[in-house]
Write a protein that holds these residues in place. Structure first.
Motif, short mmCIF file in Angstrom:
data_model
loop_
_atom_site.label_atom_id
_atom_site.label_comp_id
_atom_site.label_asym_id
_atom_site.label_seq_id
_atom_site.Cartn_x
_atom_site.Cartn_y
_atom_site.Cartn_z
N ASP A 171 0.83 -1.20 0.00
CA ASP A 171 0.00 0.00 0.00
C ASP A 171 0.87 1.25 0.00
O ASP A 171 1.89 1.32 0.70
N LEU A 172 0.40 2.25 -0.77
CA LEU A 172 1.11 3.53 -0.88
C LEU A 172 0.15 4.65 -0.55
O LEU A 172 -0.95 4.73 -1.11
N SER A 173 0.55 5.53 0.36
CA SER A 173 -0.27 6.68 0.75
C SER A 173 0.47 7.95 0.38
O SER A 173 1.62 8.17 0.79
N LEU A 174 -0.22 8.83 -0.44
CA LEU A 174 0.38 10.07 -0.93
C LEU A 174 -0.53 11.25 -0.58
O LEU A 174 -1.53 11.51 -1.27
N PRO A 175 -0.24 11.97 0.51
CA PRO A 175 -1.08 13.11 0.89
C PRO A 175 -0.72 14.39 0.13
O PRO A 175 -0.07 15.30 0.67
N PHE A 176 -1.15 14.48 -1.14
CA PHE A 176 -0.92 15.70 -1.92
C PHE A 176 -1.84 16.80 -1.41
O PHE A 176 -2.87 16.56 -0.77
N LYS A 177 -1.53 18.03 -1.75
CA LYS A 177 -2.34 19.17 -1.29
C LYS A 177 -3.74 19.15 -1.89
O LYS A 177 -4.72 19.33 -1.16
N PRO A 178 -3.92 18.93 -3.19
CA PRO A 178 -5.30 18.93 -3.71
C PRO A 178 -6.11 17.76 -3.18
O PRO A 178 -7.23 17.92 -2.73
N VAL A 179 -5.54 16.55 -3.25
CA VAL A 179 -6.28 15.35 -2.85
C VAL A 179 -5.32 14.38 -2.15
O VAL A 179 -4.10 14.43 -2.35
N GLN A 180 -5.93 13.50 -1.33
CA GLN A 180 -5.20 12.38 -0.72
C GLN A 180 -5.33 11.19 -1.64
O GLN A 180 -6.44 10.73 -1.92
N VAL A 181 -4.21 10.64 -2.10
CA VAL A 181 -4.21 9.52 -3.04
C VAL A 181 -3.68 8.28 -2.33
O VAL A 181 -2.64 8.32 -1.66
N ASP A 182 -4.43 7.19 -2.48
CA ASP A 182 -4.01 5.89 -1.94
C ASP A 182 -4.05 4.86 -3.07
O ASP A 182 -4.99 4.85 -3.87
N SER A 245 -7.51 5.21 -5.14
CA SER A 245 -8.56 6.06 -4.59
C SER A 245 -8.03 7.47 -4.37
O SER A 245 -6.83 7.68 -4.17
N ALA A 246 -8.95 8.43 -4.43
CA ALA A 246 -8.61 9.84 -4.20
C ALA A 246 -9.64 10.43 -3.24
O ALA A 246 -10.85 10.18 -3.38
N MET A 247 -9.18 11.24 -2.28
CA MET A 247 -10.06 11.84 -1.28
C MET A 247 -9.73 13.32 -1.14
O MET A 247 -8.55 13.71 -1.14
N PHE A 253 -16.95 19.05 4.20
CA PHE A 253 -17.27 17.99 3.24
C PHE A 253 -16.05 17.08 3.03
O PHE A 253 -14.90 17.54 3.06
N THR A 254 -16.34 15.81 2.81
CA THR A 254 -15.31 14.83 2.45
C THR A 254 -15.84 14.00 1.29
O THR A 254 -16.88 13.34 1.40
N ALA A 255 -15.14 14.06 0.16
CA ALA A 255 -15.52 13.30 -1.03
C ALA A 255 -14.43 12.30 -1.35
O ALA A 255 -13.23 12.60 -1.25
N LYS A 256 -14.86 11.09 -1.71
CA LYS A 256 -13.90 10.04 -2.01
C LYS A 256 -14.40 9.20 -3.18
O LYS A 256 -15.59 8.88 -3.25
N ALA A 257 -13.48 8.85 -4.08
CA ALA A 257 -13.80 7.99 -5.22
C ALA A 257 -12.69 6.98 -5.38
O ALA A 257 -11.51 7.30 -5.17
N GLY A 258 -13.07 5.74 -5.69
CA GLY A 258 -12.07 4.69 -5.81
C GLY A 258 -12.44 3.68 -6.87
O GLY A 258 -13.59 3.55 -7.28
N LEU A 259 -11.45 2.94 -7.32
CA LEU A 259 -11.64 1.89 -8.31
C LEU A 259 -10.74 0.72 -7.92
O LEU A 259 -9.53 0.89 -7.70
#
Length: 339
Positions: A171-182, A245-247, A253-259
């Motif tokens: 697993d890789l976690s990347l907390p970018f400023k626009p979105v959190q990417v996992d 996934s991106a959050m 508000f918290t929006a999240k989408a994943g595949l």
């Protein structure tokens, strides 16, 4: 034990529980009937756990968790029924010769920087074994004749279950400023093997001063079902998966989408045996032959794309509202795999 770099925890516990109960009744009508029974149960269990965490560097943590559990329950039931000149005795025994499970988890967490980027590697192992034996035996005697006639019947049932899982995840976690990417990939191996055997035997004999004499020199099958029968099945499952996934969070508000993608391969084989026994009077032993029957089994694979989206809102009063939609796969449980 705890220090700046190492944490260790070890625990063990176990027990032994025994119970016994007796019951006797007496019925008086045209003749006296006296049924009596005794039930004894025994259960021994042992559980051990070990946890180890090691931090060789401020950005690297290694750890493992191991658990082992074993149980050995057994039950014995003795029944007796006497009426007139007849006596009927039966005994039922049930026990688990090997009933244990072991689980292991090992992980490695690497903090790539001070902003929260992290790479994690996790391995999981699970192994369960359960060997079960049930035996029912009964004797009936006629005490009214000189050479008492006796009939002995028995039913033996055996079953075995072996269930094993291996899984590896990155697993890789990347907390970018626009979105959190996992993101991550994984691989899982499931092996389930089970078998069962049923044997019914009918023995007829006479008591003499020199001992027992078996009619025709040995066992007398009452029907074709006296042949021992055995069945087995093997289920294998291999799953390769990957997800992204991106959050994003803003103003409550918290929006999240994943595949998620899954490729799973299934293999299942079922077999049945007829254990044929031929009695050899001169040797007083049985010669066994095992004709095997096997079906075509099940061999297939699936590919699935599993999307998911969610939206949550938290008010200043602490209330939370949310809506989510997603797709998932329901995998078979223990009962389904051993039907």
């Amino acid at each position: 034990y705890a220090s700046k770099k190492v944490d260790i925890s070890i625990g063990a516990d176990g027990g032994r529980e025994t119970t016994a109960s007796d019951r006797m009744l007496k019925f008086v009508d045209s003749y006296i009937r006296i049924p009596a029974s005794r039930t004894e149960t025994l259960n021994k269990d042992l559980r051990t756990t070990a946890i180890l965490r090691y931090q060789p560097h401020t950005r690297l943590e290694l750890g493992t968790f191991v658990s082992y559990q074993t149980q050995r329950p057994s039950t014995t039931i003795d029944n007796m029924l006497s009426f007139d000149t007849y006596e009927i005795h039966s005994r039922t025994t049930q026990r688990h010769n090997g009933n244990y499970s072991m689980s292991l988890t090992a992980y490695s967490d690497w903090k790539m920087d001070d902003k929260g980027k992290q790479l994690s590697l996790t391995y999981n192992y699970y192994n369960k074994v359960d060997d079960y034996i049930s035996k029912l035996s009964g004797e009936s005697k006629d005490l009214s004749i000189g050479k008492s006639f006796q009939e002995i019947e028995s039913m033996l049932s055996e079953s075995s279950l072996k269930y094993k899982i291996h899984s590896l995840k990155l697993d890789l976690s990347l907390p970018f400023k626009p979105v959190q990417v996992d993101a991550g990939v994984g691989y899982t191996m499931i092996d389930n093997e089970s078998s069962d055997m049923l044997q019914i035997t009918d023995i007829m004999c006479e008591y003499t001063p020199d001992g027992m004499i078996f009619e025709d020199g040995g066992f007398l099958p009452t029907s074709d079902h006296d042949k021992p029968r055995k069945g087995s099945n093997l289920h294998k499952e291999r799953t390769t998966s990957a997800y992204l996934s991106a959050m994003k969070q803003w103003e409550g508000f918290t929006a999240k989408a994943g595949l998620r993608y899954e490729h799973t391969k299934f293999d299942r084989e079922d077999g049945s045996f007829d254990i044929l026994a031929e009695y050899l009077p001169e040797l007083r032993v049985f010669e066994l032959g095992v004709p095997f029957q096997q079906d075509d089994g099940l061999h297939q694979s699936t590919d699935r794309l599993l999307p998911s989206v969610s939206l949550n809102y938290q008010t200043t009063m602490g209330h939370q509202w949310g809506i989510q939609w997603g797709m998932s796969i329901q995998h078979p449980n223990f009962y389904d795999l051993n039907r």
